[in-house]
Design a protein around this motif. Structure first.
Motif, PDB file in Angstrom:
ATOM      1  N   GLU A 190       0.738  -0.991   0.041  1.00 43.23           N
ATOM      2  CA  GLU A 190       0.075   0.024   0.051  1.00 43.23           C
ATOM      3  C   GLU A 190       0.820   1.233   0.058  1.00 43.23           C
ATOM      4  OE1 GLU A 190      -3.261  -0.041  -0.320  1.00 43.23           O
ATOM      5  OE2 GLU A 190      -3.262  -2.128  -0.590  1.00 43.23           O
ATOM      6  N   THR A 191       2.032   1.089   0.648  1.00 41.59           N
ATOM      7  CA  THR A 191       2.853   2.362   0.669  1.00 41.59           C
ATOM      8  C   THR A 191       4.036   2.104  -0.454  1.00 41.59           C
ATOM      9  OG1 THR A 191       4.160   1.654   2.419  1.00 41.59           O
ATOM     10  CG2 THR A 191       2.531   2.995   2.709  1.00 41.59           C
ATOM     11  N   SER A 192       4.810   2.980  -0.961  1.00 44.65           N
ATOM     12  CA  SER A 192       5.560   2.710  -2.141  1.00 44.65           C
ATOM     13  C   SER A 192       6.855   2.671  -1.304  1.00 44.65           C
ATOM     14  CB  SER A 192       5.429   3.434  -3.168  1.00 44.65           C
ATOM     15  OG  SER A 192       5.665   5.087  -2.549  1.00 44.65           O
ATOM     16  N   VAL A 193       7.294   2.439  -0.241  1.00 48.06           N
ATOM     17  CA  VAL A 193       8.797   2.485   0.147  1.00 48.06           C
ATOM     18  C   VAL A 193       9.873   1.937  -0.742  1.00 48.06           C
ATOM     19  CG1 VAL A 193       8.056   3.393   2.550  1.00 48.06           C
ATOM     20  CG2 VAL A 193       8.555   0.808   1.927  1.00 48.06           C
ATOM     21  N   LEU A 194       9.366   0.537  -1.055  1.00 48.48           N
ATOM     22  CA  LEU A 194      10.221  -0.362  -1.546  1.00 48.48           C
ATOM     23  C   LEU A 194      10.551   0.260  -3.095  1.00 48.48           C
ATOM     24  CD1 LEU A 194      11.486  -3.053  -1.756  1.00 48.48           C
ATOM     25  CD2 LEU A 194       9.504  -4.166  -2.792  1.00 48.48           C
ATOM     26  N   PHE A 195       9.638   1.138  -3.517  1.00 52.18           N
ATOM     27  CA  PHE A 195       9.857   1.697  -4.901  1.00 52.18           C
ATOM     28  C   PHE A 195      10.621   2.906  -4.737  1.00 52.18           C
ATOM     29  CE2 PHE A 195       8.940   5.215  -7.993  1.00 52.18           C
ATOM     30  CZ  PHE A 195       9.325   4.349  -9.137  1.00 52.18           C
ATOM     31  N   GLU A 196      10.672   3.575  -3.582  1.00 54.78           N
ATOM     32  CA  GLU A 196      11.416   4.676  -3.314  1.00 54.78           C
ATOM     33  C   GLU A 196      13.022   4.155  -3.238  1.00 54.78           C
ATOM     34  OE1 GLU A 196       9.683   7.843  -0.936  1.00 54.78           O
ATOM     35  OE2 GLU A 196       7.782   7.370  -1.663  1.00 54.78           O
ATOM     36  N   LEU A 197      12.870   2.979  -2.566  1.00 49.51           N
ATOM     37  CA  LEU A 197      14.161   2.482  -2.256  1.00 49.51           C
ATOM     38  C   LEU A 197      14.994   2.295  -3.542  1.00 49.51           C
ATOM     39  CD1 LEU A 197      16.469   1.004  -0.315  1.00 49.51           C
ATOM     40  CD2 LEU A 197      15.044  -0.872  -0.539  1.00 49.51           C
ATOM     41  N   ILE A 198      14.211   1.561  -4.422  1.00 51.99           N
ATOM     42  CA  ILE A 198      14.830   1.293  -5.647  1.00 51.99           C
ATOM     43  C   ILE A 198      15.230   2.376  -6.383  1.00 51.99           C
ATOM     44  CG2 ILE A 198      14.214   0.282  -7.915  1.00 51.99           C
ATOM     45  CD1 ILE A 198      12.460  -2.020  -6.119  1.00 51.99           C
ATOM     46  N   SER A 199      14.185   3.314  -6.548  1.00 49.52           N
ATOM     47  CA  SER A 199      14.728   4.558  -7.125  1.00 49.52           C
ATOM     48  C   SER A 199      15.950   5.371  -6.575  1.00 49.52           C
ATOM     49  CB  SER A 199      13.575   5.775  -7.248  1.00 49.52           C
ATOM     50  OG  SER A 199      12.304   5.001  -7.742  1.00 49.52           O
ATOM     51  N   ALA A 200      15.911   5.224  -5.418  1.00 48.32           N
ATOM     52  CA  ALA A 200      17.058   6.048  -4.672  1.00 48.32           C
ATOM     53  C   ALA A 200      18.517   5.518  -4.936  1.00 48.32           C
ATOM     54  CB  ALA A 200      16.950   6.142  -3.018  1.00 48.32           C
ATOM     55  N   ARG A 201      18.391   4.011  -5.136  1.00 47.46           N
ATOM     56  CA  ARG A 201      19.817   3.522  -5.397  1.00 47.46           C
ATOM     57  C   ARG A 201      19.881   3.364  -6.647  1.00 47.46           C
ATOM     58  NH1 ARG A 201      21.819   0.994  -0.924  1.00 47.46           N
ATOM     59  NH2 ARG A 201      23.183  -0.560  -1.925  1.00 47.46           N
ATOM     60  N   TYR A 202      19.124   3.556  -7.603  1.00 47.52           N
ATOM     61  CA  TYR A 202      19.048   3.564  -9.207  1.00 47.52           C
ATOM     62  C   TYR A 202      20.588   4.299  -9.697  1.00 47.52           C
ATOM     63  CZ  TYR A 202      18.126   4.105 -13.993  1.00 47.52           C
ATOM     64  OH  TYR A 202      18.195   4.048 -15.312  1.00 47.52           O
ATOM     65  N   GLU A 203      21.455   3.430 -10.282  1.00 46.21           N
ATOM     66  CA  GLU A 203      22.567   3.984 -10.929  1.00 46.21           C
ATOM     67  C   GLU A 203      23.670   4.397 -10.012  1.00 46.21           C
ATOM     68  OE1 GLU A 203      21.309   6.377 -14.436  1.00 46.21           O
ATOM     69  OE2 GLU A 203      21.748   4.507 -15.610  1.00 46.21           O
ATOM     70  N   ARG A 204      23.348   4.399  -8.718  1.00 45.85           N
ATOM     71  CA  ARG A 204      24.396   4.805  -7.660  1.00 45.85           C
ATOM     72  C   ARG A 204      24.799   3.570  -6.916  1.00 45.85           C
ATOM     73  NH1 ARG A 204      23.609   7.990  -3.921  1.00 45.85           N
ATOM     74  NH2 ARG A 204      21.298   7.255  -3.658  1.00 45.85           N
ATOM     75  N   ARG A 205      23.973   2.842  -6.246  1.00 40.21           N
ATOM     76  CA  ARG A 205      24.469   1.659  -5.473  1.00 40.21           C
ATOM     77  C   ARG A 205      23.600   0.662  -5.839  1.00 40.21           C
ATOM     78  NH1 ARG A 205      28.720   3.070  -3.578  1.00 40.21           N
ATOM     79  NH2 ARG A 205      28.832   4.362  -1.519  1.00 40.21           N
TER      80      ARG A 205
END
Ligand code: ADP
Ligand code: MG
Length: 285
Positions: A190-205
């Motif tokens: 219901e919340t999108s924390v997993l998506f935000e995690l994936i976005s935050a790491r994208y091309e960096r970590r």
């Protein structure tokens, strides 16, 4: 200078050396310098050799302690190493490729990902943990977590308006291992924390994901199809994907033991392998 005066002078120095080494934060040298110095005196080392030996010792000890710290922070499941992983049980995976990835460098530096797919019991968690361990031994920082545990923590952070800080804290890990992505529950979605995690790491970590279900089923993990698509897109943009489509390792091992014993399978064997496969599923539930 008489011999006595020299000895007294040395005794004073010895006490001071320990204090100074403390102040300089050189604990490894502090422990060994007296032994090293005695040996240098006995074997007639030149002064430069003694200094070099002490400095090298301090550096080696720091590396060892750092790796020890990284190992304890990583929370890897114990006993899962590359040495104990039977590569012949997963012929679709090349040991050479895994070994190359364990030296890190190229993929970790660009924040590329690794995704392990396959049914329960096929060795995804084992391989993920073993890769994590090898990377730590090579100096990288890793965190292993069940995906649903991390999602829960990030949701708490979001409620406390601290999601960004929580995501930033994960940045220190060159590799984040998200074990069992498919077991994130619907209400967690219901919340999108997993998506935000994936976005935050994208091309960096880098992120390593294990999942029992192929991308097509990931709609159950994210709040809506557009977000699933965006998450998958980011994850696979720079990713290596291992399809570990093998039967449960434990079930196969049990069957092999049975056939080596030279007896035909009995009802009891069949039953116990069924139980084994059920316990594989439970482990991942
Ligand atoms: P999955 O995460 O895919 O469900 P696991 O990694 O938990 O599977 O494997 C189940 C058990 O079988 C674990 O105890 C694991 O160590 C062992 N195992 C699986 N595959 C292998 C393998 N190729 N070599 C050695 N042990 C394996
Ligand atoms: Mg697993």
């Amino acid at each position: 200078m008489s011999k006595n005066v020299t000895a007294a002078h040395t005794a004073v120095d010895i006490q001071r050396v320990s204090l100074v080494l403390n102040d300089l934060r050189l604990p490894a040298i502090k422990l060994v310098w007296a032994d090293f110095a005695a040996r240098a005196d006995k074997e007639g080392w030149p002064g430069a050799r003694l200094i070099a030996a002490l400095a090298e010792h301090e550096v080696a000890e720091r590396d060892r302690r750092r790796i020890e710290r990284h190992l304890s922070e990583a929370r890897l499941p114990p006993g899962k190493t590359l040495d104990s992983f039977a590569f012949d049980a997963v012929p679709m995976i090349s040991r050479a490729q895994v070994t190359a990835m364990c030296s890190g460098d190229a993929w970790l530096e660009k924040g590329a990902n690794l995704i392990l797919f396959g049914p329960p019991g096929g060795g995804k968690t084992h391989l993920a943990a073993a890769i994590g361990l090898a990377l730590i031994e090579n100096g990288w920082r890793v965190l292993f977590t069940r995906t649903s545990d991390l999602v829960q923590k990030l949701q708490v952070a979001r409620r406390e308006l601290a999601l960004e800080a929580a995501l930033a804290k994960l940045d220190k890990y060159h590799l984040l291992i998200l074990d069992d992505l498919a077991y994130v529950t619907k209400d967690q979605a219901e919340t999108s924390v997993l998506f935000e995690l994936i976005s935050a790491r994208y091309e960096r970590r880098s992120t390593l994901i294990t999942a029992n279900q192929p991308f097509g089923e990931w709609n159950r993990i994210f709040p809506d199809p557009a977000m699933t698509l965006a998450a998958v897109d980011r994850l696979v943009h720079h990713a290596t994907i291992f399809e570990m489509n093998v039967e449960s390792y434990r079930r196969r091992a049990a069957l092999q033991r049975q056939s080596r014993a030279g007896r035909p399978p009995t009802y009891a064997t069949i039953k116990s392998t069924e139980e084994l496969s059920r316990s594989d599923n439970q482990i991942n539930d």
